[in-house]
Design an enzyme around this catalytic site. Structure first.
Site, PDB file in Angstrom:
ATOM      1  N   SER A 140     -11.602  45.916 -63.718  1.00  0.00           N
ATOM      2  CA  SER A 140     -12.172  45.080 -64.765  1.00  0.00           C
ATOM      3  C   SER A 140     -11.876  43.607 -64.484  1.00  0.00           C
ATOM      4  CB  SER A 140     -11.641  45.543 -66.131  1.00  0.00           C
ATOM      5  OG  SER A 140     -12.463  45.070 -67.171  1.00  0.00           O
ATOM      6  N   ASP A 199     -16.865  50.395 -66.786  1.00  0.00           N
ATOM      7  CA  ASP A 199     -15.583  49.703 -66.637  1.00  0.00           C
ATOM      8  C   ASP A 199     -14.475  50.648 -66.170  1.00  0.00           C
ATOM      9  OD1 ASP A 199     -12.914  48.558 -67.570  1.00  0.00           O
ATOM     10  OD2 ASP A 199     -14.247  46.915 -68.134  1.00  0.00           O
TER      11      ASP A 199
END
Length: 320
Positions: free
Chosen positions: A95, A207
């Protein structure tokens, strides 16, 4: 049927047609040119993965965790490690940590990174769309990263690097080690409902924090002997507010921080900064960012004796 009702229905129909038309114009995030492999826990890796020997150079792994705007604290960690003369041999990120990882491997010089982060505007990575897949296309993030690095292939970067995403189809984490750096970081940062998901070889990816927010296993898989992991998410719970963004941030925090995680425990050293800026979405002005950098720096300096002792035990060049 009254004239007002007819007018309302016509308005809604036109709006629906316009929205559908705009949705159809959303570009697909198909990134089959990347090279990725499934992340495996150390128990599924080579039996010698955790054996540190003196017949080969010590490989230090640096792991940048997810945490949205709290990722600015990564910069303070880099500053402290630079001052101590400690530079990673392999790097992994998830991320916002994937962005930190790419920027660090591209150029680990703190002064360069500080200037870049202090001048950064989140408007540069904001490409709003009308879509039932997400609020942001995500390509602006990829372009910003590629505009600020010197390499066009993860495999060509100066150090082995892995950027981690979550595969919705296989329910496993995947790490990208080759291909376009910006696109790999975009995938790793694709928060569900915020970014349009990406596809890779027909699978949907989102993610990486959903499965591996502090990607220690990816660093081990790259060959790291000693892993220094940075968890910028869990040092402080985000403020609880009655809106969708706050609820999403709180959900991520609960998922990653309430129960102990075996992957994080697999790190040799865990750096856990306490954010002075509790927000997960607001990067803040330069003063706020400087405080975040200081938070990361102080947390690393508190761990520095442990880091140096551990490295010295395995490599005398770190002693003294």
């Amino acid at each position: 049927m009254s004239k007002r009702v007819v007018t309302t229905l016509v308005t809604l129909t036109v709006a629906a047609i316009a929205t559908t038309s705009l949705m159809s114009c959303v570009a697909k995030n198909d990134y089959d040119d990347l090279f990725g492999v499934t992340v495996r826990p150390p128990a599924e890796q080579s039996p010698s993965a955790r054996v540190v020997t003196t017949d080969k150079p010590l490989r230090v792994g640096l792991v940048f965790g997810g945490g949205a705007a709290r990722g600015v604290m990564h910069l303070g960690v880099i500053k402290a490690l630079n001052e101590a003369g400690i530079e990673a041999d392999v790097v992994a990120g998830t991320s916002v940590g994937s962005i930190a990882a790419v920027l660090y491997v591209n150029n680990p010089d703190y002064a360069h990174l500080e200037e870049l982060i202090l001048e950064f505007s989140d408007r540069a990575i904001t490409d709003f769309i009308i879509s039932d897949q997400g609020l942001l296309q995500g390509k602006a993030l990829a372009e910003w990263i590629n505009d600020n690095i010197n390499y066009r292939d993860l495999a060509a970067m100066p150090k082995p690097i892995a950027l981690v995403a979550a595969n919705v189809n296989t329910h496993k984490a995947v790490m990208f080690t080759g291909g376009n750096p910006g696109e790999a970081a975009q995938i790793s940062s694709s928060v569900p409902g915020v970014f349009v998901p990406a596809t890779y070889n027909g699978d949907m990816l989102i993610d990486g924090g959903m499965l591996s927010n502090v990607p220690v296993y990816a660093a081990r898989q790259l060959g790291a002997d000693i892993v220094i992991a940075i968890d910028v998410m869990c040092g402080r719970a985000p403020a609880v507010e009655s809106n969708a963004v706050s609820a999403l941030g709180s959900a991520f925090w609960l998922q990653n921080c309430v129960e102990p995680k075996s992957e994080v425990a697999n790190a040799d050293v865990l750096i856990l900064p306490i954010p002075s800026n509790p927000s997960l979405i607001d990067f803040g002005d330069q003063e706020v960012r400087r405080r975040s950098i200081t938070d990361g720096y102080n947390a690393t300096m508190a761990k520095m004796p442990e880091i140096k002792q551990l490295l010295c035990e395995h490599d005398t060049s770190y002693c003294g």
